[in-house]
Write an enzyme that holds these catalytic residues in place. Structure first.
Site, PDB file in Angstrom:
ATOM      1  CG  HIS A 251      -2.377   0.702   0.769  1.00 59.32           C
ATOM      2  ND1 HIS A 251      -3.659   0.315   1.532  1.00 59.32           N
ATOM      3  CD2 HIS A 251      -2.543   1.355  -0.178  1.00 59.32           C
ATOM      4  CE1 HIS A 251      -4.517   0.833   0.988  1.00 59.32           C
ATOM      5  NE2 HIS A 251      -4.224   1.456  -0.088  1.00 59.32           N
TER       6      HIS A 251
ATOM      7  CG  ASP B 283      -6.197  -0.808   4.578  1.00 58.97           C
ATOM      8  OD1 ASP B 283      -5.841  -1.702   5.047  1.00 58.97           O
ATOM      9  OD2 ASP B 283      -5.275  -0.470   3.768  1.00 58.97           O
TER      10      ASP B 283
ATOM     11  CG  HIS C 286      -4.116  -2.208   8.723  1.00 54.72           C
ATOM     12  ND1 HIS C 286      -4.290  -3.461   7.697  1.00 54.72           N
ATOM     13  CD2 HIS C 286      -3.756  -2.891  10.000  1.00 54.72           C
ATOM     14  CE1 HIS C 286      -4.170  -4.448   8.244  1.00 54.72           C
ATOM     15  NE2 HIS C 286      -3.934  -4.411   9.336  1.00 54.72           N
TER      16      HIS C 286
ATOM     17  CG  ASP D 230      -2.698   1.898   5.367  1.00 56.02           C
ATOM     18  OD1 ASP D 230      -2.207   0.970   6.224  1.00 56.02           O
ATOM     19  OD2 ASP D 230      -2.956   1.400   4.241  1.00 56.02           O
TER      20      ASP D 230
ATOM     21  CG  HIS E 243       2.553  -1.625   4.649  1.00 56.20           C
ATOM     22  ND1 HIS E 243       2.062  -2.918   4.092  1.00 56.20           N
ATOM     23  CD2 HIS E 243       2.940  -1.601   5.682  1.00 56.20           C
ATOM     24  CE1 HIS E 243       2.213  -3.492   5.498  1.00 56.20           C
ATOM     25  NE2 HIS E 243       2.573  -2.829   6.193  1.00 56.20           N
TER      26      HIS E 243
ATOM     27  CG  ASP F 258      -4.362  -3.652   2.038  1.00 55.41           C
ATOM     28  OD1 ASP F 258      -4.725  -4.899   1.966  1.00 55.41           O
ATOM     29  OD2 ASP F 258      -3.759  -2.942   2.947  1.00 55.41           O
TER      30      ASP F 258
ATOM     31  CG  ASP G 132      -5.536  -5.651   4.953  1.00 55.41           C
ATOM     32  OD1 ASP G 132      -6.474  -4.702   4.710  1.00 55.41           O
ATOM     33  OD2 ASP G 132      -4.288  -5.433   5.204  1.00 55.41           O
TER      34      ASP G 132
ATOM     35  CD  GLU H  55      -0.185  -4.315   1.301  1.00 49.54           C
ATOM     36  OE1 GLU H  55       0.406  -5.446   1.442  1.00 49.54           O
ATOM     37  OE2 GLU H  55       0.478  -3.470   1.790  1.00 49.54           O
TER      38      GLU H  55
END
Length: 311
Positions: free
Chosen positions: A110, A133, A135, A137, A150, A238, A240, A283
């Site tokens: 990312h 995401d 997360h 970031d 990332h 992303d 994830d 990712e």
């Protein structure tokens, strides 16, 4: 600068340029540099062509293979390498948009968003961001627990962090806090939580998705960004963001994520809103994947975002 700034604009969505970014320098697990190849193998180009698009595969940004895990100031891993990749990607994205083509960027980790947003921002004065995401970031060198870049691309584009990163392609800061929407977050570092609260950044965690439903989340996202008069929207996903059941091939999986169907609904609703002016899928790590399942999911989501219908 785009002459249409100030009005709601969209690139010619019938002309798509695929840009691969085979970089894994933003983190410490090998394999995500093969993500662009995995998504091409999963039929990304063929799927978009089947939808009637004029697709050009621009190939991959050149990424030099050097010794990994260098440190800068004890905080940022592989800074020199991330800088080089980001500069090259920003230049390529800028070129593609100048040709009135819709950029679809394939990562890579990312951290590539530093370069993609830098290039996109040259064409928009008030760019909006939808960030799918697990997360957020939005770490800085002061808050990062790992030094992995990332986990910092949004902070960089907001003008926070290393001066060389935030200065890529000029126009620093490139984003406004109020023009960002997080969707699917469920693993947020303490420093990120503090910044999100301080700046009142719009966020739909998995808690909100569970309570409201994805349909309401996307409806509110669209209205929120329109109310801020953004002149373009970059969507960054992303893989994830989805639950690891559906996307096992990611470097930082977090249980309890977006379902396969919820993610397609989100893409379908964003397509209906006709507000996305660029996108990236990041990712995907084939080394950690199961029979290219994650890349296949990414390509299916591309299809939904760009107009694929069940009937």
């Amino acid at each position: 600068m785009n002459s249409k700034i100030g009005r709601w604009i969209s690139l010619d969505r019938k002309k798509i340029s695929i840009i691969g970014v085979p970089s894994d320098y933003g983190q410490q697990r090998r394999g995500v540099d093969m993500g662009p190849s995995a998504m091409r193998y999963a039929g990304a180009i063929e799927r978009l062509e089947k939808l009637g698009y004029d697709v050009i595969d621009e190939g991959d940004i050149s990424v030099h293979r050097t010794k990994r895990n260098k440190q800068y100031d004890g905080k940022l891993l592989n800074l020199e390498e991330v800088l080089e990749v980001s500069e090259r990607l920003a230049k390529k994205v800028d070129e593609v948009i100048k040709q009135d083509r819709f950029p679809v960027i394939l990562g890579g980790d990312h951290s590539i968003s530093i370069g993609s947003i830098a290039g996109i921002r040259k064409h928009y004065q008030n760019l909006g961001i939808i960030w799918f995401d697990a997360h957020t970031d939005i770490n800085t060198p002061e808050t990062t627990p790992s030094g992995n870049i990332h986990g910092m691309p949004l902070a960089v584009n907001l003008g926070l962090g290393d001066h060389r990163l935030i200065s890529i392609a000029g126009n620093a800061p490139k984003l406004k806090f109020e023009n960002i929407v997080f969707i699917g977050a469920r693993s947020i570092d303490e420093g990120e939580k503090a910044l999100i609260k301080e700046k009142n950044i719009k966020i739909f965690t998995m808690h909100e998705i569970d309570r409201m439903g994805m349909s309401k989340v996307i409806e509110e996202t669209v209205e929120y960004l329109k109310a801020r008069h953004v002149d373009g929207v970059h969507m960054s996903i992303d893989l994830d963001a989805l639950d690891p059941i559906f996307t096992p091939g990611v470097g930082t999986p977090v249980p309890g994520g977006i379902t396969y169907r919820e993610s397609h609904l989100a893409m379908e609703m964003l397509e209906e809103a006709k507000m996305i002016t660029s996108c990236e899928f990041v990712e995907v790590n084939p080394i950690l994947d199961e029979r290219n399942k994650t890349a296949n999911t990414a390509v299916a989501l591309m299809g939904s975002l760009l107009g694929e219908k069940l009937v």
